[in-house]
Design an enzyme around this catalytic site. Structure first.
Site, PDB file in Angstrom:
ATOM      1  N   SER A 209       0.795  -1.226   0.000  1.00  0.00           N
ATOM      2  CA  SER A 209       0.000   0.000   0.000  1.00  0.00           C
ATOM      3  C   SER A 209       0.827   1.275   0.000  1.00  0.00           C
ATOM      4  O   SER A 209       0.376   2.291  -0.506  1.00  0.00           O
ATOM      5  CB  SER A 209      -0.960   0.001   1.188  1.00  0.00           C
ATOM      6  OG  SER A 209      -0.278  -0.216   2.397  1.00  0.00           O
TER       7      SER A 209
ATOM      8  N   HIS B 204      -5.237  -3.018  -3.027  1.00  0.00           N
ATOM      9  CA  HIS B 204      -4.778  -2.070  -4.046  1.00  0.00           C
ATOM     10  C   HIS B 204      -4.623  -2.688  -5.432  1.00  0.00           C
ATOM     11  O   HIS B 204      -4.275  -1.995  -6.379  1.00  0.00           O
ATOM     12  CB  HIS B 204      -3.461  -1.418  -3.606  1.00  0.00           C
ATOM     13  CG  HIS B 204      -3.606  -0.659  -2.334  1.00  0.00           C
ATOM     14  ND1 HIS B 204      -4.103   0.621  -2.276  1.00  0.00           N
ATOM     15  CD2 HIS B 204      -3.386  -1.032  -1.053  1.00  0.00           C
ATOM     16  CE1 HIS B 204      -4.157   1.023  -1.020  1.00  0.00           C
ATOM     17  NE2 HIS B 204      -3.721   0.031  -0.253  1.00  0.00           N
TER      18      HIS B 204
ATOM     19  N   LYS C 112     -11.701   1.225  -2.442  1.00  0.00           N
ATOM     20  CA  LYS C 112     -10.600   1.809  -3.212  1.00  0.00           C
ATOM     21  C   LYS C 112     -10.995   1.832  -4.691  1.00  0.00           C
ATOM     22  O   LYS C 112     -11.806   2.664  -5.058  1.00  0.00           O
ATOM     23  CB  LYS C 112      -9.318   1.060  -2.880  1.00  0.00           C
ATOM     24  CG  LYS C 112      -8.902   1.459  -1.453  1.00  0.00           C
ATOM     25  CD  LYS C 112      -7.857   0.655  -0.786  1.00  0.00           C
ATOM     26  CE  LYS C 112      -7.630   1.225   0.612  1.00  0.00           C
ATOM     27  NZ  LYS C 112      -7.126   0.257   1.574  1.00  0.00           N
TER      28      LYS C 112
END
Ligand SMILES: *Cc1c(COP(=O)(O)O)cnc(C)c1O
Length: 409
Positions: free
Chosen positions: A183, A211, A243
């Protein structure tokens, strides 16, 4: 003598220490949606620090799905999944994520933090061992510590170091846990090699793809799709929805037995209110957009390449990352804050990331890109960086009085 309570008096020294070390954090007010152009504390900025990688957090179709579902289902789910809060929207999303990831089943969690705590503590405990990459996300480390299993951190992406540790252990169950995309650095874990190592050592592999999910893979299936890892090779797959998916929540995907085990034993699953059904409904639309609008991933890759080429020309030190996370590691906290402040003066928002989020001496500007950015905006970022680093080479930046409370922290 003063009106500080005993509680406050006990708490104050640690706060003072953080301040003195330039590690104090403050929140700023976001007064607009999460898009490249944001309003923060009343000022306009071009922002490069959200995790909304595909630009779906403010997508009109996602918004209208949320509104329609709110009309049909209300806002609060009103109960946990196991009591009476498991709505048909949650269920449909779980089935769609299972199909998308090529897993038997998927289970929704209210947040990624809870998914990680829940899965690790349900799978290992006393007498077992958990092996985590040193750069794993805090929620994975916390899950490992909470589980009561023997907790070991191996050197970042170092297969030899992991193998040595696996050989030495006498634990019953062995769980290897890594971020798919790290990350704060943006680099990827060597998942095919880790999967092979897990099989050879009779260990289980869990990947947190917060991610990677949505960004990597031809269809946005993330690290698992990118490396073509099946459920057998990667049995415990975690992804987040706040995200690249632009909404909120998380899931674990895997075998029927894994999911039933989590439903029975994962306490952060059992003892919490189900996410609002409208969030699940909005996420179903995100999932469709992730698959159909592949131009978002292609454009994102263009932005990343453009940035890396420009940054290299400027002589900036980049990490080994091909993902939308493109940090510039500065090292010193004060310098990092000063650069962040200088960028803010030029209308660019990039947060300084400092310990304990990253290791001491590795403070950084964590630059992230979104499919909603334009190439021109990347050029604006590059010219601001050029400006600041050029000035800096003439006279080193120091934290001026006005920067003591960094504009962006
Ligand atoms: C953001 C993040 C999480 C936590 O997910 P939330 O849904 O925000 O709680 C977990 N793991 C990684 C690697 C993350 O970046």
């Amino acid at each position: 003598m003063n009106n500080q309570s005993a509680l406050d008096q006990a708490l104050i020294p640690a706060l003072a220490e953080r301040k003195a070390a330039n590690l104090y954090r403050a929140r700023h007010l976001l007064e607009s949606p999460q898009t490249p152009n944001v309003i923060v504390d009343g000022k306009n900025y071009l922002a490069f620090c959200s995790n909304d990688y595909l630009g779906l957090a403010n997508h009109p179709d996602v918004i209208s799905a949320f509104k329609n579902a709110a009309n049909n289902f209300g806002i609060g789910s009103g109960a946990s999944h196991l009591v009476a809060g498991h709505s048909q929207e949650h269920h449909a999303l779980e089935e769609e994520i299972a199909a998308f990831t090529g897993r038997d089943r998927a289970l929704l969690f209210s947040t990624g933090y809870m998914a990680n705590l829940g899965a690790i503590t349900a799978l290992v405990g006393q007498g077992d061992a958990v092996f985590e990459d040193r750069l794993n996300h805090a929620s994975l480390l916390d899950g490992g510590l909470l589980s009561g299993a023997r907790f070991q951190r191996f050197l970042h992406n170092d297969l030899d170091n992991l193998q040595t540790r696996l050989q030495k252990t006498e634990a019953n169950r062995k769980l290897i846990v890594v971020d798919g995309v790290f990350s704060m650095d943006g680099d990827c874990a060597p998942l095919p090699e880790l999967a092979a190592l897990a099989q050879k050592n009779n260990a289980w592999l869990m990947v947190d793809d917060a991610h990677g999910f949505g960004c990597l893979g031809k269809n946005g299936g993330g690290s698992a799709e990118h490396f073509g890892l099946t459920q057998n090779e990667l049995p415990i797959l975690m992804g987040t929805l706040g995200k690249a998916f632009g909404t909120f929540g998380a899931f674990i995907a895997g075998s029927e037995t894994l999911i039933e085990t989590l439903i029975q034993f994962a306490r952060p699953y059992i003892y919490t209110t189900a996410m609002p059904p409208a969030i699940a409904a909005a996420t179903r639309v995100s999932l469709r957009l992730v698959q159909t609008e592949s131009w978002r991933r292609e454009h994102l890759q263009q932005l990343i390449t453009h940035f890396r080429e420009g940054a290299e020309r400027l002589g900036l030190q980049l990490t080994n990352s091909t993902t939308p996370i493109q940090p510039i590691i500065v090292g010193d906290e004060v310098k990092t804050l000063a650069i962040s402040a200088a960028l803010a003066e030029r209308g660019i928002l990039i947060v300084a990331i400092r310990p304990p989020t990253v290791a001491a001496g590795s403070s950084r500007l964590r630059i992230t890109f979104s499919a909603e950015h334009t190439l021109t905006q990347v050029d604006d970022l590059l010219s601001a960086l050029a400006d600041i680093f050029f000035q800096w080479s003439l006279s080193p930046l120091t934290l001026s009085k006005s920067m003591e409370r960094p504009p962006i922290d």
